[in-house]
Design an enzyme around this catalytic site. Sequence first.
Site, PDB file in Angstrom:
ATOM      1  N   SER A 142       0.405  -1.133  -0.173  1.00 54.78           N
ATOM      2  CA  SER A 142       0.251   0.148   0.064  1.00 54.78           C
ATOM      3  C   SER A 142       0.973   1.139  -0.147  1.00 54.78           C
ATOM      4  CB  SER A 142      -0.580  -0.223   1.265  1.00 54.78           C
ATOM      5  OG  SER A 142      -1.481   1.408   1.563  1.00 54.78           O
ATOM      6  N   TYR A 155      -1.540  -0.368  10.591  1.00 55.88           N
ATOM      7  CA  TYR A 155      -1.548  -0.225   9.057  1.00 55.88           C
ATOM      8  C   TYR A 155       0.190  -0.246   8.297  1.00 55.88           C
ATOM      9  CZ  TYR A 155      -3.541  -1.326   4.517  1.00 55.88           C
ATOM     10  OH  TYR A 155      -3.949  -1.111   3.160  1.00 55.88           O
TER      11      TYR A 155
END
Length: 261
Positions: A142, A155
């Site tokens: 990501s 995250y």
Amino acid sequence: MNLVFITGASSGIGQALALAYLQKGWRVAVVARRADTLNAWVQALQKTMVLDSEQVGVFHADVQNTDSLIAAADDCIAQMGVPDVVIANAGISLGIDTAEREDLAVMKQVMETNVLGMATTFHPFIRAMQTRGAGTLVGIASVAGIRGLPGHAAYCASKAAVISYCESLRGELRSSGIRVITIAPGYVATPLTERNRYPMPFLMTPDAFAHQAIQTISRGTSYRVIPWPMGLIAKLLAGLPNALFDRLLTGRPRKHRHSDR
């Protein structure tokens, strides 16, 4: 007929990738905790697509459970053969506050799913791919792994680890014929992002992402941010001095905590 193995295929990016590969005539092994959801999806597909009875394999596994995931991979090899492409897509995004004791357990959950789950996804296939002398392992990272964002520590840390892990693995396997590809999505309209409380530039649909991701995989590109405008922003952010980056984040809404509704 080529075979792709995809984790986290019950929704979002994983399901879009599975559909795109099926449309290209590949065999697809889909993996998720919710086997009933996968089976319902396959049954719905059979009403709209002409699918060979052996074109789709559905496997139940929890990527946080090492034995469960390895068993699903072994079942895939036994039933469908060694995949040509393995996509470690399963992941979770939960906001945390390190000042809260309970959030340490949440961070552990995120790391075990997003990082250890990826390594476990790849593990059962590496020896067989080395013997064959070919194969592709794809890690879905990501852009959040490039710079840390408020409330997003778990995250962001997990996706930064994914990027470094795939880079290390690529070096280890370079002479074996196995390609390791890292794909870093920007913002994709999935259940993972729908509760975000901040602007999401260049938001794209899962289908649009899947189309570009498959092109990247077929070309063997080692690392790519999708979409490309987000890649330019990622490069700029990566090069910003900390003082300037911190100033840009001033006033930005933080990722909501996992317990917030």
